[in-house]
Design an enzyme around this catalytic site. Sequence first.
Site, PDB file in Angstrom:
ATOM      1  N   ALA A 227      -0.069  13.933 -23.258  1.00 56.76           N
ATOM      2  CA  ALA A 227      -0.440  12.564 -23.653  1.00 56.76           C
ATOM      3  C   ALA A 227       0.466  12.024 -24.769  1.00 56.76           C
ATOM      4  O   ALA A 227       0.878  10.871 -24.733  1.00 56.76           O
ATOM      5  CB  ALA A 227      -1.900  12.517 -24.084  1.00 56.76           C
TER       6      ALA A 227
ATOM      7  N   HIS B 163     -23.057  10.563 -28.732  1.00 63.39           N
ATOM      8  CA  HIS B 163     -22.487   9.660 -29.738  1.00 63.39           C
ATOM      9  C   HIS B 163     -22.145   8.280 -29.194  1.00 63.39           C
ATOM     10  O   HIS B 163     -22.088   7.320 -29.932  1.00 63.39           O
ATOM     11  CB  HIS B 163     -21.271  10.294 -30.415  1.00 63.39           C
ATOM     12  CG  HIS B 163     -20.169  10.665 -29.470  1.00 63.39           C
ATOM     13  ND1 HIS B 163     -20.278  11.706 -28.579  1.00 63.39           N
ATOM     14  CD2 HIS B 163     -18.951  10.129 -29.269  1.00 63.39           C
ATOM     15  CE1 HIS B 163     -19.155  11.796 -27.880  1.00 63.39           C
ATOM     16  NE2 HIS B 163     -18.334  10.847 -28.280  1.00 63.39           N
TER      17      HIS B 163
ATOM     18  N   PHE C  42      -8.555  18.965 -25.013  1.00 68.66           N
ATOM     19  CA  PHE C  42      -9.123  17.627 -25.187  1.00 68.66           C
ATOM     20  C   PHE C  42     -10.460  17.600 -24.424  1.00 68.66           C
ATOM     21  O   PHE C  42     -10.649  18.368 -23.488  1.00 68.66           O
ATOM     22  CB  PHE C  42      -8.141  16.594 -24.625  1.00 68.66           C
ATOM     23  CG  PHE C  42      -8.627  15.181 -24.766  1.00 68.66           C
ATOM     24  CD1 PHE C  42      -8.729  14.590 -26.018  1.00 68.66           C
ATOM     25  CD2 PHE C  42      -8.985  14.434 -23.656  1.00 68.66           C
ATOM     26  CE1 PHE C  42      -9.184  13.293 -26.146  1.00 68.66           C
ATOM     27  CE2 PHE C  42      -9.433  13.132 -23.787  1.00 68.66           C
ATOM     28  CZ  PHE C  42      -9.537  12.563 -25.029  1.00 68.66           C
ATOM     29  N   ASP C  43     -11.402  16.728 -24.822  1.00 72.71           N
ATOM     30  CA  ASP C  43     -12.751  16.747 -24.219  1.00 72.71           C
ATOM     31  C   ASP C  43     -12.741  16.681 -22.691  1.00 72.71           C
ATOM     32  O   ASP C  43     -13.472  17.415 -22.032  1.00 72.71           O
ATOM     33  CB  ASP C  43     -13.698  15.628 -24.658  1.00 72.71           C
ATOM     34  CG  ASP C  43     -13.273  14.813 -25.850  1.00 72.71           C
ATOM     35  OD1 ASP C  43     -12.268  15.153 -26.484  1.00 72.71           O
ATOM     36  OD2 ASP C  43     -13.972  13.839 -26.136  1.00 72.71           O
TER      37      ASP C  43
ATOM     38  N   LYS D 148      -1.329   6.627 -23.715  1.00 68.02           N
ATOM     39  CA  LYS D 148      -0.924   6.896 -25.091  1.00 68.02           C
ATOM     40  C   LYS D 148       0.583   6.628 -25.222  1.00 68.02           C
ATOM     41  O   LYS D 148       0.983   5.491 -25.359  1.00 68.02           O
ATOM     42  CB  LYS D 148      -1.272   8.342 -25.481  1.00 68.02           C
ATOM     43  CG  LYS D 148      -2.744   8.563 -25.818  1.00 68.02           C
ATOM     44  CD  LYS D 148      -3.644   8.609 -24.612  1.00 68.02           C
ATOM     45  CE  LYS D 148      -5.041   9.065 -24.925  1.00 68.02           C
ATOM     46  NZ  LYS D 148      -5.480  10.181 -24.120  1.00 68.02           N
TER      47      LYS D 148
ATOM     48  N   ASP E 182      -0.212  19.489 -21.508  1.00 67.69           N
ATOM     49  CA  ASP E 182      -1.032  18.279 -21.592  1.00 67.69           C
ATOM     50  C   ASP E 182      -0.251  17.325 -22.482  1.00 67.69           C
ATOM     51  O   ASP E 182      -0.212  17.474 -23.696  1.00 67.69           O
ATOM     52  CB  ASP E 182      -2.408  18.617 -22.163  1.00 67.69           C
ATOM     53  CG  ASP E 182      -3.297  17.373 -22.260  1.00 67.69           C
ATOM     54  OD1 ASP E 182      -2.788  16.257 -22.045  1.00 67.69           O
ATOM     55  OD2 ASP E 182      -4.494  17.529 -22.567  1.00 67.69           O
TER      56      ASP E 182
ATOM     57  N   TYR F 289       0.837  -1.202   0.000  1.00 65.98           N
ATOM     58  CA  TYR F 289       0.000   0.000   0.000  1.00 65.98           C
ATOM     59  C   TYR F 289       0.869   1.249   0.000  1.00 65.98           C
ATOM     60  O   TYR F 289       0.573   2.232  -0.677  1.00 65.98           O
ATOM     61  CB  TYR F 289      -0.925   0.003   1.226  1.00 65.98           C
ATOM     62  CG  TYR F 289      -1.994   1.070   1.159  1.00 65.98           C
ATOM     63  CD1 TYR F 289      -3.261   0.779   0.659  1.00 65.98           C
ATOM     64  CD2 TYR F 289      -1.736   2.383   1.565  1.00 65.98           C
ATOM     65  CE1 TYR F 289      -4.231   1.749   0.559  1.00 65.98           C
ATOM     66  CE2 TYR F 289      -2.702   3.364   1.473  1.00 65.98           C
ATOM     67  CZ  TYR F 289      -3.950   3.052   0.973  1.00 65.98           C
ATOM     68  OH  TYR F 289      -4.904   4.023   0.878  1.00 65.98           O
TER      69      TYR F 289
END
Length: 459
Positions: free
Chosen positions: A219, A451, A126-127, A260, A217, A74
């Site tokens: 990624a 979507h 990004f969303d 990614k 960001d 842990y």
Amino acid sequence: MMKRTYIAEPFRIKSVEPIKMTTKAERKKLIKEADYNLFALDSEAVYIDLLTDSGTGAMSLHQWAGVMEGDEAYAGARGYRKLIKNAKEIFGFEFIQPVHQGRAAEKVLLPILLKEGKFAISNMHFDTTRAHVEIAGARAIDCVVPEALDTTSKFDFKGNMDNARLEQYISELGKENIGVIIITVTNNSAGGQPVSMQNIRETHAIARKNGIPVLIDAARCFENAFFIKEREAEFHKKSLKDIVVEMFSYGDFFTMSAKKDAIVNMGGLLGARDKKVFEVIKQRCISFEGFVTYGGLSGRDLEALAIGLFEGIDEDFLRYRVGQMQYIGAKLEEAGVAYQSPAGGHAIFVDAQKMLPHIPYNEFPAQSLAVELYIEAGIRGCDIGSYMLGNNPDTLEQLKADFEFTRLAVPRRVYTQAHLDVIVDALIEIKKRASKIKGYKIIEEPPILRHFSAKLAPL
Ligand SMILES: *Cc1c(COP(=O)(O)O)cnc(C)c1O
């Protein structure tokens, strides 16, 4: 564009995952049963899955060995120390916190920088980044260069921030109201397009002058570094690690979805330079993600990520990886199939409006092309266009997107040259019968993020 040859894999295959083969007749039935929504398909019904490059990469034997060595304590796990050591070396950041994925880093960090009345400005949010800006009560502004909006323009750095417009926003909104400037590398939403070092330096200088923190960001920061090395003369001879360290030197914070470029199935990182802010980050991480030495991950995930960082930044790997997109791009160019060009780092964004000019935006040409690709060859891509954008929340009228893209995101180290040829051949076949392809109407939709779960019917 020059015809590219395929850059052979810098690996060999040790373990394989069989794929079920289906016939066209079976796929027609399966997609009808899924109400023409590709998210509703079982993955076994898909031959080549290009829905996303996130968490879908193939881990190496070293990463799998790391999984077995995972220390599941842990507190104080071995994998944590290894991960922090490797991440500090690659990113040059003083303080780094693991989290379970990119949006977890956003959830922990963004409310520290933003609140009601504040703005975040990015080359493109990004969303999930946009969602966390808004959850913090702030507003998100996209500020990408205009070249990004012309799919046929061959501009080298279509992911760049429009720095003149950025300065204009700062003076109009007031520098005290800008909570953060976010540089997304590569620019996912503009088509996996890179951001130049020159552009990052300029953005950083503007941020410094106005006392605004910069968040990277990250990624796809390794793919971005590879493009910088190839396309900016100053960097041709620099190592990718030196390029990454310089890129990150312009950030006060970074968030990274490790699913990614770090080639793991689950994981993320959050970096900071300020000790006091990092103390707040650690406390918030304990509340949302778990104790600081595991950050929402299993010990085995920490090991796989510590190793994946070095595999993701490897130059031979990246040349092959980016080469796959360039290979598809060159073949499409030859066949007259339009896409966001030059090809980006992780996906091909096919210009469905150009392929299906007779289908208006409110009959969803990019969704229609995605369905055809599935029927033609069992390929699953997705709509990044008006279908994804949805309705105006006040008038309930269908919004018109800037682009009608069918996105084909390529998982890392998963598909071979022959698979890529199947994708290209399917698009060529579809182009031949394009004039006969019809649009879709929505027969059932949830009010937000429709979507994923809407039901459609062919017109
Ligand atoms: C994927 C992604 C995120 C969010 O990361 P998750 O791991 O999916 O939570 C944030 N920003 C960019 C640019 C991304 O591509």
